[in-house]
Design a protein around this motif. Structure first.
Motif, PDB file in Angstrom:
ATOM      1  N   ASP A  49       0.814  -1.218   0.000  1.00 44.71           N
ATOM      2  CA  ASP A  49       0.000   0.000   0.000  1.00 44.71           C
ATOM      3  C   ASP A  49       0.848   1.269   0.000  1.00 44.71           C
ATOM      4  N   ALA A  50       1.941   1.273   0.773  1.00 48.35           N
ATOM      5  CA  ALA A  50       2.786   2.471   0.865  1.00 48.35           C
ATOM      6  C   ALA A  50       3.388   2.813  -0.492  1.00 48.35           C
ATOM      7  N   TYR A  51       3.815   1.803  -1.231  1.00 44.35           N
ATOM      8  CA  TYR A  51       4.414   2.029  -2.543  1.00 44.35           C
ATOM      9  C   TYR A  51       3.358   2.388  -3.586  1.00 44.35           C
ATOM     10  N   GLN A  52       2.155   1.863  -3.406  1.00 50.46           N
ATOM     11  CA  GLN A  52       1.081   2.221  -4.333  1.00 50.46           C
ATOM     12  C   GLN A  52       0.799   3.716  -4.285  1.00 50.46           C
ATOM     13  N   GLN A  53       0.847   4.299  -3.098  1.00 50.77           N
ATOM     14  CA  GLN A  53       0.617   5.731  -2.955  1.00 50.77           C
ATOM     15  C   GLN A  53       1.701   6.537  -3.668  1.00 50.77           C
ATOM     16  N   HIS A 107       1.194   6.290  -7.445  1.00 50.06           N
ATOM     17  CA  HIS A 107       0.044   7.081  -7.891  1.00 50.06           C
ATOM     18  C   HIS A 107       0.387   8.560  -8.090  1.00 50.06           C
ATOM     19  N   LEU A 108       1.521   9.000  -7.538  1.00 49.09           N
ATOM     20  CA  LEU A 108       1.960  10.374  -7.757  1.00 49.09           C
ATOM     21  C   LEU A 108       2.526  10.560  -9.157  1.00 49.09           C
TER      22      LEU A 108
END
Length: 274
Positions: free
Chosen positions: A212-216, A219-220
């Motif tokens: 989840d942390a890397y997905q955020q 998404h940038l």
């Protein structure tokens, strides 16, 4: 001193007024890529077809790579098709932003002509690149039909999904075209940034496979949403995430307006610098 309108409506009026000129310049830019080559425009079909064949053979037959998002199982050829779809989006972006810093520098003769509508040059660049992107999508679709049969009906939503991305690129091209006149090193920086964005976007992997942390973080990346949404409509047969797409469109409109404003604000100094 010349004054140029900063209003986006000025651009709209210019597009209507100079439609034939835009059409002529776009055609010239498209054909100019293959000037002097024996096969000419045919290369725009052969290149993506060759690359897709290579991806299918290397990743599907040799490496046996599979798309591991758990949505559609172990489907032969799937990875190559999804990889190529992502690369089409990236190549559209990279071609536009890599050429943007030298757009004005390579058309100095137009800058010296007071009556020439310089604001149409980024439009010509976008349209020329979109032509080659369209050819790549046609090749992708043809291979899809061969491998999987009738395409998804959501494919018709492709223009809706890609439009916000085009607006974002337009703003970036306006900004980089103007900035490149004054800072020549920007071309090198843009090349490095494009390479970084390619590996930080979900081209080679599904974003759902990341923590989840890397997905955020991913998404940038401005490429992430277009890549994911385009894959959804052309391959997975899913509807776009409308709220996400609407937010992306809002940002894209803002970027395009700011980019055009910067271009118009600085263009009076182009002739002095060049």
């Amino acid at each position: 001193m010349l004054n140029f309108s900063l209003s986006p409506m000025y651009l709209v009026r210019s597009l209507k007024k100079n439609f034939q000129l835009i059409k002529t310049l776009t055609k010239r830019d498209i054909l100019g890529r293959y000037k002097g080559s024996f096969m000419g425009l045919l290369w725009s079909f052969l290149t993506p077809l060759f690359m897709l064949s290579v991806y299918t053979f290397v990743f599907g037959e040799i490496l046996k790579v599979r798309w591991t998002d758990g949505s559609s199982g172990d489907v032969p050829g799937q990875f190559a098709m999804l990889l190529f779809a992502g690369l089409i989006v990236f190549n559209l972006f990279a071609d536009c932003v890599n050429r943007a810093p030298t757009l004005i520098l390579s058309n100095v003769s137009y800058v010296k002509k007071i009556v020439f509508p310089l604001e149409i040059m980024p439009i010509v660049l976008i349209l020329s690149t979109l032509f080659h992107t369209m050819i790549s999508f046609i090749v992708w679709l043809a291979v899809y039909v061969i491998l999987f049969g009738v395409p998804q009906s959501t494919l018709l939503l492709l223009p809706v999904v890609i439009t916000p991305f085009i607006l974002l690129m337009l703003g970036l091209v306006y900004f980089l075209a103007a900035f490149g006149v004054f800072v020549r090193d920007i071309s090198q920086v843009v090349g490095l940034v494009c390479t970084a964005l390619m590996f930080l976007s979900p081209i080679f992997f599904p974003i759902s496979s990341l923590p989840d942390a890397y997905q955020q973080v991913v998404h940038l990346n401005p490429l992430t949403i277009p890549i994911e949404q385009i894959r959804n409509v052309i391959y997975f047969g899913e509807l776009p995430e409308w709220e996400l797409l609407a937010n992306y469109l809002s940002i894209s409109i803002l970027v395009s307006i700011v980019g055009f404003y910067f271009f118009q604000k600085t263009r009076k100094a182009f002739a002095d610098v060049l």
